[in-house]
Scaffold this motif. Structure first.
Motif, PDB file in Angstrom:
ATOM      1  N   LYS A  33      56.074  29.245  31.234  1.00 56.82           N
ATOM      2  CA  LYS A  33      54.603  29.290  31.388  1.00 56.82           C
ATOM      3  C   LYS A  33      54.054  29.119  31.821  1.00 56.82           C
ATOM      4  O   LYS A  33      52.675  29.725  31.613  1.00 56.82           O
ATOM      5  N   GLY A  34      54.226  27.660  32.343  1.00 56.36           N
ATOM      6  CA  GLY A  34      52.494  27.349  33.560  1.00 56.36           C
ATOM      7  C   GLY A  34      53.296  28.571  34.406  1.00 56.36           C
ATOM      8  O   GLY A  34      51.366  28.003  35.319  1.00 56.36           O
ATOM      9  N   ILE A  35      53.414  28.423  35.534  1.00 53.88           N
ATOM     10  CA  ILE A  35      53.573  29.345  36.527  1.00 53.88           C
ATOM     11  C   ILE A  35      52.725  30.749  36.042  1.00 53.88           C
ATOM     12  O   ILE A  35      51.929  31.063  36.730  1.00 53.88           O
ATOM     13  N   PHE A  36      53.172  31.436  34.777  1.00 54.87           N
ATOM     14  CA  PHE A  36      52.184  32.149  34.084  1.00 54.87           C
ATOM     15  C   PHE A  36      50.327  32.380  34.158  1.00 54.87           C
ATOM     16  O   PHE A  36      49.995  32.896  34.170  1.00 54.87           O
ATOM     17  N   ILE A  41      49.304  35.739  35.807  1.00 56.76           N
ATOM     18  CA  ILE A  41      49.032  36.393  34.577  1.00 56.76           C
ATOM     19  C   ILE A  41      49.504  36.944  33.366  1.00 56.76           C
ATOM     20  O   ILE A  41      49.767  35.819  32.486  1.00 56.76           O
ATOM     21  N   LYS A  42      48.664  38.299  32.933  1.00 56.35           N
ATOM     22  CA  LYS A  42      48.862  37.524  31.483  1.00 56.35           C
ATOM     23  C   LYS A  42      50.302  38.578  31.063  1.00 56.35           C
ATOM     24  O   LYS A  42      49.914  38.498  30.187  1.00 56.35           O
ATOM     25  N   PHE A  47      58.211  42.081  34.692  1.00 56.26           N
ATOM     26  CA  PHE A  47      57.432  42.918  35.543  1.00 56.26           C
ATOM     27  C   PHE A  47      56.276  42.062  35.774  1.00 56.26           C
ATOM     28  O   PHE A  47      55.582  42.490  36.784  1.00 56.26           O
ATOM     29  N   GLY A  48      55.597  41.793  35.232  1.00 58.88           N
ATOM     30  CA  GLY A  48      54.207  41.219  35.362  1.00 58.88           C
ATOM     31  C   GLY A  48      54.149  40.139  36.417  1.00 58.88           C
ATOM     32  O   GLY A  48      53.521  40.391  36.772  1.00 58.88           O
ATOM     33  N   LEU A  49      55.264  39.222  36.074  1.00 61.87           N
ATOM     34  CA  LEU A  49      55.461  38.501  37.337  1.00 61.87           C
ATOM     35  C   LEU A  49      55.887  39.175  39.201  1.00 61.87           C
ATOM     36  O   LEU A  49      55.280  39.228  40.201  1.00 61.87           O
ATOM     37  N   GLU A  59      51.975  33.005  52.383  1.00 54.53           N
ATOM     38  CA  GLU A  59      51.386  32.319  52.045  1.00 54.53           C
ATOM     39  C   GLU A  59      52.068  31.571  50.607  1.00 54.53           C
ATOM     40  O   GLU A  59      52.478  30.683  50.093  1.00 54.53           O
ATOM     41  N   GLN A  60      51.099  32.060  49.618  1.00 52.21           N
ATOM     42  CA  GLN A  60      51.730  32.507  47.876  1.00 52.21           C
ATOM     43  C   GLN A  60      52.960  32.474  47.830  1.00 52.21           C
ATOM     44  O   GLN A  60      53.351  31.721  46.705  1.00 52.21           O
ATOM     45  N   TYR A  61      53.567  33.796  48.370  1.00 52.54           N
ATOM     46  CA  TYR A  61      54.564  33.784  47.790  1.00 52.54           C
ATOM     47  C   TYR A  61      55.892  32.537  48.161  1.00 52.54           C
ATOM     48  O   TYR A  61      56.809  32.591  47.186  1.00 52.54           O
ATOM     49  N   GLN A  62      55.782  32.198  49.349  1.00 49.91           N
ATOM     50  CA  GLN A  62      56.153  30.895  49.914  1.00 49.91           C
ATOM     51  C   GLN A  62      56.312  29.959  49.055  1.00 49.91           C
ATOM     52  O   GLN A  62      57.300  29.125  48.687  1.00 49.91           O
ATOM     53  N   GLU A  63      55.567  29.641  48.458  1.00 50.43           N
ATOM     54  CA  GLU A  63      54.827  28.430  47.431  1.00 50.43           C
ATOM     55  C   GLU A  63      55.374  28.724  46.237  1.00 50.43           C
ATOM     56  O   GLU A  63      56.260  27.858  45.827  1.00 50.43           O
ATOM     57  N   LEU A  64      55.679  29.489  46.225  1.00 50.10           N
ATOM     58  CA  LEU A  64      56.109  30.792  44.302  1.00 50.10           C
ATOM     59  C   LEU A  64      57.588  30.132  44.685  1.00 50.10           C
ATOM     60  O   LEU A  64      58.187  29.510  43.806  1.00 50.10           O
ATOM     61  N   LYS A  65      58.101  31.037  45.466  1.00 48.21           N
ATOM     62  CA  LYS A  65      59.612  30.857  45.536  1.00 48.21           C
ATOM     63  C   LYS A  65      60.101  28.904  45.712  1.00 48.21           C
ATOM     64  O   LYS A  65      61.169  28.783  45.270  1.00 48.21           O
ATOM     65  N   GLY A  66      58.942  28.244  46.678  1.00 48.68           N
ATOM     66  CA  GLY A  66      60.062  26.695  46.382  1.00 48.68           C
ATOM     67  C   GLY A  66      59.822  26.110  45.427  1.00 48.68           C
ATOM     68  O   GLY A  66      60.477  25.222  44.903  1.00 48.68           O
TER      69      GLY A  66
END
Length: 89
Positions: A33-36, A41-42, A47-49, A59-66
Motif C-alpha cells: 500500500k505504501g508503494i502504491f 498508482i491509483k 496491473f496498475g503496478l 533508475e526508478q525501476y532498479q530502486e523499486l526492485k530493490g
C-alpha cells in the motif's frame, strides 16, 4: 488427562502460528500500500503496478526492485543475513 494437556498445548501453538502468519501478511500489505501511495498508482492492482513500471526509467525501476527484494527476500538458509544483522547492531 494427558491427551487434554497435549491438545491444549498444540492448540496454543496453532493459535500462535496463525497470529504470526497474520502479522506478516498485514506488514506486507501495508508495504505494498505504501508503494502504491509513494509512486502515485491509483489502480490498486498488479496491473496498475505493471503500468507504472512500464512508465519508469531504469533508475526508478532498479530502486523499486530493490525495495521489493529487501521486503520479500527469504531469510531462510542465508548465513550472511545473520552476519549483517550482527554487524549493524
Amino acid at each position: 488427562m494427558k491427551n487434554s494437556v497435549l491438545k491444549g498445548a498444540l492448540g496454543a501453538l496453532a493459535v500462535a502460528g496463525i497470529a504470526m502468519i497474520a502479522k506478516k501478511a498485514i506488514e506486507r500489505k501495508r508495504f505494498v500500500k505504501g508503494i502504491f501511495e509513494e509512486y502515485g498508482i491509483k489502480e490498486k492492482s498488479p496491473f496498475g503496478l505493471a503500468d507504472k513500471i512500464r512508465e519508469m526509467n531504469d533508475e526508478q525501476y532498479q530502486e523499486l526492485k530493490g525495495k521489493f527484494k529487501k521486503e520479500f527476500a527469504s531469510r531462510c538458509h542465508r548465513r550472511d543475513f545473520r552476519k549483517e544483522n550482527i554487524v549493524e547492531a
